[in-house]
Scaffold this active site. Structure first.
Site, short mmCIF file in Angstrom:
data_model
loop_
_atom_site.label_atom_id
_atom_site.label_comp_id
_atom_site.label_asym_id
_atom_site.label_seq_id
_atom_site.Cartn_x
_atom_site.Cartn_y
_atom_site.Cartn_z
CE1 TYR A 58 -23.11 9.69 10.77
CE2 TYR A 58 -23.85 11.06 12.58
CZ TYR A 58 -23.94 10.67 11.26
OH TYR A 58 -24.86 11.27 10.45
CD GLU A 60 -20.74 10.04 6.56
OE1 GLU A 60 -21.71 10.77 6.58
OE2 GLU A 60 -19.60 10.43 6.22
CG ASP A 204 -37.59 -7.04 -3.17
OD1 ASP A 204 -37.18 -7.46 -2.07
OD2 ASP A 204 -38.35 -6.06 -3.29
CB THR A 230 -36.67 -7.13 4.93
OG1 THR A 230 -37.35 -8.39 4.82
CG2 THR A 230 -37.29 -6.13 3.98
CE LYS A 233 -40.75 -8.04 4.34
NZ LYS A 233 -41.25 -6.80 4.85
NE ARG A 239 -39.46 -1.95 10.76
CZ ARG A 239 -40.30 -2.86 10.29
NH1 ARG A 239 -40.76 -3.80 11.07
NH2 ARG A 239 -40.67 -2.83 9.03
#
Ligand SMILES: Cc1ncc(COP(=O)(O)O)c(C=O)c1O
Length: 409
Positions: A58, A60, A204, A230, A233, A239
């Site tokens: 974790y 954060e 984008d 992203t 791709k 991902r």
């Protein structure tokens, strides 16, 4: 690669049901043609990083400013990813935490906009993404989206229409990006229009970013206030999403991701992004990115020869949008018949009328090692499958994929 993509003996012993599901998916990917423009096969190094100990961490916050203890290696992983992204794309700042492309776009809006602001983006019927103002998405509910289109005759962005709409609606931001536009947008034209009306420019680049990394497409980084992308791709990473911007917007972007729209960062994915950025910086990736485009051009040309209407008359990218209507079927019917023959792709909006076409891409088959000859074969397989010759075509697809195994033997 086969070792880590096969369900391990441990998983099979503990959860045979899930082991069977994973083995089935691996077989599906290897035994059918993956022509979704949004997918690719990552390296085994990327997959191994996703399954590493960082999956249990974790973290954060940001490196050096975490809410959790024990982040020394998480910090190193994130700093490495950020530095590699900045170097790869020539950006002053990178945020590698967005969980997905959509999360990156929403964070860009959060950084630059207030609820109720007007945004000009490609309309959904022309290839805009859900995050570009769909009423089913937060973007369409919280902002006032105006859609630009493409010229119905050429399929190309009509920059005069973009300018007219920008002058009429005075948007707070203009979004340049699409799920199905196969040409390079003119980023300088978008910048000029945005400057004229005092709007921010958000690019984008979910689709072209992998080509940008390999020098096979122009970079939006010098033109955009914020670039959203992203990583899974053409870029061939895990991902996920990322944001690139100048120092001027760095703090707003970081705060828009955490704590405004996301919680703890996914450290295994961030580490895997770093691995993918490292791979994309190598000469072999540059060759790969150029081959992806060359293959898309050959495939688009071959599809045209078989009677498909290819929007814009071809492609500059990995992506082809085609209308199978001249072969007597619409997009959804074509997708079904192709799927039955083992050819996997997506349907998409066409720039004219209400019909849907098909969207396909060459990133995955190029990673598998296919070349221009195979693109010509694939176009012929399309025609045979659409003519109803599903069983014979399925056999030929099986032979083709067997010759280019994505996960090794
Ligand atoms: C232009 C564009 N923006 C955003 C996204 C969203 O990415 P994700 O599915 O990772 O949320 C996509 C996905 O295909 C896309 O094509």
């Amino acid at each position: 690669m086969s070792v880590i993509t096969q369900p391990t003996d441990l998983l099979r012993a503990q959860d045979p049901q899930m082991a069977d599901i994973l083995a089935g998916e691996r077989q599906r990917q290897a035994g059918t043609l993956q022509l979704s423009a949004a997918e690719n096969f990552t390296s085994s190094a990327v997959l191994a990083t996703l399954g590493s100990a960082l999956a249990n961490k974790y973290a954060e916050g940001y490196p050096g400013a975490r809410h959790h203890g024990g982040c020394e290696y998480a910090d190193l992983a994130e700093r490495t990813a950020v530095e590699r992204a900045k170097a790869l794309f020539g950006a002053e700042h990178a945020n590698v935490q967005p969980h997905s492309g959509s999360s990156a776009v929403l964070a860009a809006y959060a950084a630059l906009l207030r609820p109720g602001d007007t945004v000009l983006a490609m309309g959904l019927p022309y290839g805009g993404h859900l995050t570009h103002g769909s009423p089913a998405n937060l973007s369409g509910r919280w902002f006032d989206f105006v859609g630009y289109g493409v010229d119905p005759a050429t399929g190309l962005i009509d920059y005069r229409q973009v300018q007219r709409l920008a002058r009429a609606h005075r948007p707070k931001a203009i979004v340049c990006g699409s799920i199905s536009y196969p040409r390079h947008p003119e980023y300088s034209a978008f910048r000029e229009i945005a400057d004229e009306v005092g709007a921010h420019l958000i690019v984008d680049a979910a689709h072209p970013i992998g080509l940008v990394a390999g020098g096979a497409a122009p970079s939006p980084v010098p033109y955009a206030d914020i670039v959203c992308a992203t990583t899974h791709k053409v870029l061939r990473g895990p991902r996920g999403g990322m944001l690139l911007c100048g120092t001027e917007y760095a703090e707003r972007v970081d705060r828009a991701v955490f704590p405004f729209t996301q919680g703890g960062a996914q450290m295994h994915t961030i580490a895997a992004k770093a691995v993918a950025f490292g791979e994309a910086a190598r000469p072999a990736y540059t060759t790969y990115a150029h081959r992806v485009v060359a293959h898309a051009r050959v495939l688009a040309g071959a599809l045209q020869e078989h009677g498909f209407t290819v929007t814009t008359g071809g492609t500059d990218t990995h992506l082809i949008t085609a209308d199978p209507a001249p072969l007597g079927v619409d997009g959804p019917t074509a997708r079904g018949r192709l799927a039955a023959a083992g050819i996997v792709l997506d349907t998409c909006a066409l720039p004219y009328g209400d019909q849907r076409g098909v969207r396909l891409g060459t990133a995955a088959v190029t990673t598998q090692g296919m070349g221009e000859a195979e693109m010509v074969t694939i176009a012929a397989l399309f025609t045979a499958a659409l003519a109803g010759d599903g069983v014979k075509t399925r056999k030929e697809v099986g032979e083709l994929t067997m010759a280019f195994p994505p996960y090794g033997e």
